[in-house]
Design a protein around this motif. Structure first.
Motif: not given
Length: 307
Positions: A26-29, A168-171, A187-189
């Protein structure tokens, strides 16, 4: 009103870790957090039983309020707008009904009462299958260990939150859903100022690509890399700028992703796809990731991922 991060709370240590993760997110976003405790006479969290014993409905409700307030207090909500929510309903129903307008739903990997067995039971499956927002299951390593030791033989810099080294890893598998998951992961990264690691696994050849079964190894790798590059091109065309690392893994998808999760701060998978990531909840890949990943796992629905 800003979209909220909706967290399932039941008084367990797992749900409190989920709440702490949600506060950091929440702090990041710059989003508020809604901490939801669902309860009912058909099965109360053990914490409420310990508090209230044979209490009547009003006392049980008061006990639930106290448990929720204490969980929020212990989880360090500094700088976050928090909305406690007490719902007399089954947890999956409560989370589903409050999903519209939420940015994501966050649950812990271990709980008790109605949120018990969130990974192997019906709550997580029901929520992920029916909501249109990302669902994050908080498990594994989420913060630096206070003793400074390295879990699971990781490199010294792997669990330093200030180093920004953990990706951040994504498949991905080339499907539209994995493109959406890639956008969400990017976006998360970017929010974390972390690198993005995009993984395409070769281990299980899909019938949709029979030509891959008869191609030589070099051609197989070339095609896989081309598909990976195309997916990255689609997914990151309008995404925030991040450092991207792509991997064509020779392993089965679950093996590849669990390996990558060892040094990741977040693992992202699409809810449905084809190839190695098909039928995420009912198939073995998602099930293995949710059960065994060394970091939180985000399951992203295709319709939610592009936003």
């Amino acid at each position: 009103m800003d979209r909220t991060i909706l967290v399932g709370v039941d008084g367990s240590t797992g749900s409190e870790e989920a709440l702490r993760w949600a506060f950091r997110e929440a702090r990041l976003r710059r989003r508020p957090v809604t901490a939801l405790l669902a309860w009912g006479t058909d099965g109360l969290p053990r914490e409420l039983h310990r508090r209230a014993g044979r209490a009547d409905h009003a006392e049980l409700e008061a006990s639930a309020v106290a448990a929720l307030d204490q969980a929020i207090e212990r989880a360090d909500a500094k700088g976050v707008e928090v909305h406690p929510m007490l719902v007399e309903a089954a947890p999956a129903v409560a989370l589903e009904e409050n999903a519209p307008g939420a940015e994501m739903i966050v649950v812990g990997s271990h709980g008790h009462g109605p949120i018990t067995r969130v990974l192997a039971g019906s709550v997580a499956q029901t929520v992920v299958n029916h909501v249109q927002v990302p669902v994050v299951v908080v498990r594994g390593r989420t913060t630096q260990r206070p003793d400074g030791q390295r879990p699971n033989g990781q490199r010294p810099d792997a669990d330093r939150p200030d180093s920004q080294r953990r990706p951040v890893v994504v498949g991905v598998d080339g499907s539209g859903n994995s493109v959406g998951a890639l956008r969400w992961a990017a976006q998360a990264a970017a929010l974390r100022r972390a690198p993005l690691r995009v993984v395409f696994a070769l281990g299980r050849t899909d019938p949709l690509y029979p030509e891959l079964m008869i191609s030589g190894q070099v051609d197989l790798l070339r095609r896989a890399q081309a598909m990976l590059d195309e997916t990255v091109g689609k997914g990151l065309a309008s995404a925030a700028e991040v450092a991207v690392d792509t991997v064509v893994a020779p392993d089965a998808p679950s093996v590849a992703l669990l390996h990558e999760a060892e040094l990741a701060q977040l693992l992202v998978v699409g809810r449905r796809g084809h190839g190695g990531f098909a039928d995420l909840l009912l198939g073995s890949v998602s099930h293995q990731c949710l059960l065994h990943a060394a970091c939180p796992v985000a399951v992203v629905h295709d319709e939610a991922a592009g936003g």
